[in-house]
Write a protein that holds these residues in place. Structure first.
Motif, PDB file in Angstrom:
ATOM      1  N   PRO A 104       0.841  -1.192   0.000  1.00  0.00           N
ATOM      2  CA  PRO A 104       0.000   0.000   0.000  1.00  0.00           C
ATOM      3  C   PRO A 104       0.876   1.243   0.000  1.00  0.00           C
ATOM      4  O   PRO A 104       2.068   1.173   0.294  1.00  0.00           O
ATOM      5  CB  PRO A 104      -0.772  -0.131   1.302  1.00  0.00           C
ATOM      6  CG  PRO A 104       0.191  -0.830   2.204  1.00  0.00           C
ATOM      7  CD  PRO A 104       0.937  -1.799   1.331  1.00  0.00           C
ATOM      8  N   PRO A 105       0.277   2.392  -0.284  1.00  0.00           N
ATOM      9  CA  PRO A 105       1.022   3.633  -0.080  1.00  0.00           C
ATOM     10  C   PRO A 105       1.256   3.837   1.417  1.00  0.00           C
ATOM     11  O   PRO A 105       0.587   3.228   2.249  1.00  0.00           O
ATOM     12  CB  PRO A 105       0.077   4.698  -0.649  1.00  0.00           C
ATOM     13  CG  PRO A 105      -1.285   4.087  -0.576  1.00  0.00           C
ATOM     14  CD  PRO A 105      -1.087   2.617  -0.760  1.00  0.00           C
ATOM     15  N   THR A 106       2.232   4.650   1.718  1.00  0.00           N
ATOM     16  CA  THR A 106       2.502   4.950   3.123  1.00  0.00           C
ATOM     17  C   THR A 106       2.455   6.452   3.346  1.00  0.00           C
ATOM     18  O   THR A 106       2.937   7.211   2.495  1.00  0.00           O
ATOM     19  CB  THR A 106       3.879   4.403   3.537  1.00  0.00           C
ATOM     20  OG1 THR A 106       4.886   4.940   2.672  1.00  0.00           O
ATOM     21  CG2 THR A 106       3.904   2.873   3.449  1.00  0.00           C
ATOM     22  N   PRO A 107       1.905   6.883   4.481  1.00  0.00           N
ATOM     23  CA  PRO A 107       1.252   6.086   5.512  1.00  0.00           C
ATOM     24  C   PRO A 107       0.094   5.258   4.936  1.00  0.00           C
ATOM     25  O   PRO A 107      -0.549   5.667   3.982  1.00  0.00           O
ATOM     26  CB  PRO A 107       0.716   7.129   6.497  1.00  0.00           C
ATOM     27  CG  PRO A 107       1.372   8.386   6.158  1.00  0.00           C
ATOM     28  CD  PRO A 107       1.772   8.327   4.729  1.00  0.00           C
ATOM     29  N   ILE A 108      -0.134   4.095   5.562  1.00  0.00           N
ATOM     30  CA  ILE A 108      -1.145   3.191   5.044  1.00  0.00           C
ATOM     31  C   ILE A 108      -2.526   3.786   5.292  1.00  0.00           C
ATOM     32  O   ILE A 108      -2.898   4.035   6.442  1.00  0.00           O
ATOM     33  CB  ILE A 108      -1.051   1.819   5.741  1.00  0.00           C
ATOM     34  CG1 ILE A 108       0.359   1.241   5.591  1.00  0.00           C
ATOM     35  CG2 ILE A 108      -2.074   0.855   5.151  1.00  0.00           C
ATOM     36  CD1 ILE A 108       0.614   0.035   6.460  1.00  0.00           C
ATOM     37  N   PRO A 109      -3.294   4.034   4.252  1.00  0.00           N
ATOM     38  CA  PRO A 109      -4.645   4.573   4.473  1.00  0.00           C
ATOM     39  C   PRO A 109      -5.511   3.581   5.244  1.00  0.00           C
ATOM     40  O   PRO A 109      -5.436   2.373   5.033  1.00  0.00           O
ATOM     41  CB  PRO A 109      -5.169   4.764   3.033  1.00  0.00           C
ATOM     42  CG  PRO A 109      -3.945   4.814   2.169  1.00  0.00           C
ATOM     43  CD  PRO A 109      -2.963   3.900   2.818  1.00  0.00           C
ATOM     44  N   ALA A 110      -6.332   4.129   6.119  1.00  0.00           N
ATOM     45  CA  ALA A 110      -7.140   3.279   7.008  1.00  0.00           C
ATOM     46  C   ALA A 110      -8.043   2.335   6.227  1.00  0.00           C
ATOM     47  O   ALA A 110      -8.244   1.193   6.626  1.00  0.00           O
ATOM     48  CB  ALA A 110      -7.974   4.152   7.938  1.00  0.00           C
ATOM     49  N   ASN A 111      -8.583   2.808   5.125  1.00  0.00           N
ATOM     50  CA  ASN A 111      -9.555   2.017   4.376  1.00  0.00           C
ATOM     51  C   ASN A 111      -8.987   1.494   3.067  1.00  0.00           C
ATOM     52  O   ASN A 111      -9.732   1.219   2.127  1.00  0.00           O
ATOM     53  CB  ASN A 111     -10.813   2.835   4.127  1.00  0.00           C
ATOM     54  CG  ASN A 111     -11.544   3.124   5.422  1.00  0.00           C
ATOM     55  OD1 ASN A 111     -11.726   2.232   6.243  1.00  0.00           O
ATOM     56  ND2 ASN A 111     -11.931   4.364   5.618  1.00  0.00           N
ATOM     57  N   TYR A 112      -7.688   1.347   3.016  1.00  0.00           N
ATOM     58  CA  TYR A 112      -7.068   0.850   1.782  1.00  0.00           C
ATOM     59  C   TYR A 112      -7.535  -0.568   1.526  1.00  0.00           C
ATOM     60  O   TYR A 112      -7.515  -1.403   2.435  1.00  0.00           O
ATOM     61  CB  TYR A 112      -5.555   0.886   1.895  1.00  0.00           C
ATOM     62  CG  TYR A 112      -4.857   0.773   0.563  1.00  0.00           C
ATOM     63  CD1 TYR A 112      -4.283  -0.427   0.158  1.00  0.00           C
ATOM     64  CD2 TYR A 112      -4.791   1.859  -0.286  1.00  0.00           C
ATOM     65  CE1 TYR A 112      -3.649  -0.527  -1.066  1.00  0.00           C
ATOM     66  CE2 TYR A 112      -4.156   1.776  -1.513  1.00  0.00           C
ATOM     67  CZ  TYR A 112      -3.602   0.573  -1.905  1.00  0.00           C
ATOM     68  OH  TYR A 112      -2.980   0.469  -3.117  1.00  0.00           O
ATOM     69  N   PRO A 113      -7.993  -0.889   0.344  1.00  0.00           N
ATOM     70  CA  PRO A 113      -8.534  -2.230   0.087  1.00  0.00           C
ATOM     71  C   PRO A 113      -7.449  -3.299   0.087  1.00  0.00           C
ATOM     72  O   PRO A 113      -6.366  -3.092  -0.468  1.00  0.00           O
ATOM     73  CB  PRO A 113      -9.166  -2.086  -1.307  1.00  0.00           C
ATOM     74  CG  PRO A 113      -8.436  -0.958  -1.941  1.00  0.00           C
ATOM     75  CD  PRO A 113      -8.083  -0.016  -0.839  1.00  0.00           C
ATOM     76  N   MET A 114      -7.763  -4.393   0.729  1.00  0.00           N
ATOM     77  CA  MET A 114      -6.872  -5.538   0.791  1.00  0.00           C
ATOM     78  C   MET A 114      -7.629  -6.758   0.293  1.00  0.00           C
ATOM     79  O   MET A 114      -8.823  -6.899   0.538  1.00  0.00           O
ATOM     80  CB  MET A 114      -6.417  -5.786   2.235  1.00  0.00           C
ATOM     81  CG  MET A 114      -5.565  -4.681   2.814  1.00  0.00           C
ATOM     82  SD  MET A 114      -3.882  -4.797   2.208  1.00  0.00           S
ATOM     83  CE  MET A 114      -3.307  -3.112   2.495  1.00  0.00           C
ATOM     84  N   ASP A 115      -6.935  -7.653  -0.375  1.00  0.00           N
ATOM     85  CA  ASP A 115      -7.618  -8.827  -0.918  1.00  0.00           C
ATOM     86  C   ASP A 115      -8.056  -9.816   0.167  1.00  0.00           C
ATOM     87  O   ASP A 115      -9.100 -10.444   0.048  1.00  0.00           O
ATOM     88  CB  ASP A 115      -6.699  -9.552  -1.916  1.00  0.00           C
ATOM     89  CG  ASP A 115      -6.709  -8.913  -3.289  1.00  0.00           C
ATOM     90  OD1 ASP A 115      -5.994  -9.392  -4.179  1.00  0.00           O
ATOM     91  OD2 ASP A 115      -7.446  -7.920  -3.475  1.00  0.00           O
ATOM     92  N   TYR A 116      -7.235  -9.970   1.192  1.00  0.00           N
ATOM     93  CA  TYR A 116      -7.517 -10.992   2.210  1.00  0.00           C
ATOM     94  C   TYR A 116      -7.305 -10.428   3.598  1.00  0.00           C
ATOM     95  O   TYR A 116      -6.353  -9.679   3.823  1.00  0.00           O
ATOM     96  CB  TYR A 116      -6.606 -12.215   2.006  1.00  0.00           C
ATOM     97  CG  TYR A 116      -6.714 -12.829   0.632  1.00  0.00           C
ATOM     98  CD1 TYR A 116      -5.736 -12.597  -0.323  1.00  0.00           C
ATOM     99  CD2 TYR A 116      -7.803 -13.621   0.290  1.00  0.00           C
ATOM    100  CE1 TYR A 116      -5.837 -13.144  -1.595  1.00  0.00           C
ATOM    101  CE2 TYR A 116      -7.908 -14.170  -0.978  1.00  0.00           C
ATOM    102  CZ  TYR A 116      -6.925 -13.924  -1.908  1.00  0.00           C
ATOM    103  OH  TYR A 116      -7.032 -14.465  -3.156  1.00  0.00           O
ATOM    104  N   TRP A 117      -8.187 -10.852   4.503  1.00  0.00           N
ATOM    105  CA  TRP A 117      -8.140 -10.387   5.893  1.00  0.00           C
ATOM    106  C   TRP A 117      -8.226 -11.569   6.846  1.00  0.00           C
ATOM    107  O   TRP A 117      -8.915 -12.552   6.572  1.00  0.00           O
ATOM    108  CB  TRP A 117      -9.316  -9.463   6.198  1.00  0.00           C
ATOM    109  CG  TRP A 117      -9.226  -8.128   5.554  1.00  0.00           C
ATOM    110  CD1 TRP A 117      -9.638  -7.792   4.298  1.00  0.00           C
ATOM    111  CD2 TRP A 117      -8.692  -6.929   6.127  1.00  0.00           C
ATOM    112  NE1 TRP A 117      -9.398  -6.459   4.056  1.00  0.00           N
ATOM    113  CE2 TRP A 117      -8.816  -5.912   5.170  1.00  0.00           C
ATOM    114  CE3 TRP A 117      -8.129  -6.631   7.363  1.00  0.00           C
ATOM    115  CZ2 TRP A 117      -8.394  -4.605   5.401  1.00  0.00           C
ATOM    116  CZ3 TRP A 117      -7.708  -5.333   7.603  1.00  0.00           C
ATOM    117  CH2 TRP A 117      -7.834  -4.335   6.629  1.00  0.00           C
ATOM    118  N   GLY A 118      -7.544 -11.444   7.969  1.00  0.00           N
ATOM    119  CA  GLY A 118      -7.759 -12.361   9.069  1.00  0.00           C
ATOM    120  C   GLY A 118      -8.910 -11.866   9.935  1.00  0.00           C
ATOM    121  O   GLY A 118      -9.467 -10.794   9.708  1.00  0.00           O
TER     122      GLY A 118
END
Length: 127
Positions: A104-118
């Motif tokens: 992701p870009p930094t600082p990491i945006p709070a709502n940056y989309p990610m493909d997989y989550w725990g």
């Protein structure tokens, strides 16, 4: 489908340490992913904490935890570790790991989309 599992959360006193782990449920490789840690405290917005590229090991840590949190990986074990030292009550949150093919870009945006989550692991810092 990548399934991520976090572990290592718990109750710790201020000033203490914890090590969180993020691994894959069935041994899937993380070699081609960037693995990220987010946290969300009660009543607060999610915060991007750190990220690591599993291909070249480059890391980023948010200013709010810099100098206290360290990110590392063990590619052979398909595991990423978040070492958290000098913990403060404001570090109390549910910590999530997330994987995406791209850093992701930094600082990491709070709502940056990610493909997989725990599903997250709870860290409580309290005396």
């Amino acid at each position: 489908q990548l399934q991520l599992v976090e572990s290592g959360g718990g109750l710790v006193q201020p000033g203490g340490s914890l090590r969180l782990s993020c691994t894959t449920a069935s041994g899937e490789t993380l070699d081609n992913y960037a693995v990220n840690w987010f946290r969300q405290a009660p009543g607060k917005e999610r915060e991007g904490v750190s990220c690591i590229s599993m291909s070249d090991g480059s890391t980023h840590v948010a200013d709010s935890v810099k100098g206290r949190f360290t990110l590392s990986s063990d590619n052979a074990k398909n595991t990423v570790y978040l070492q958290m030292n000098s913990l403060k009550p404001e570090d109390t949150a549910v910590y999530y790991c997330a994987a995406d093919p791209y850093l992701p870009p930094t600082p990491i945006p709070a709502n940056y989309p990610m493909d997989y989550w725990g599903k997250g692991t709870l860290v409580t810092v309290s005396s």
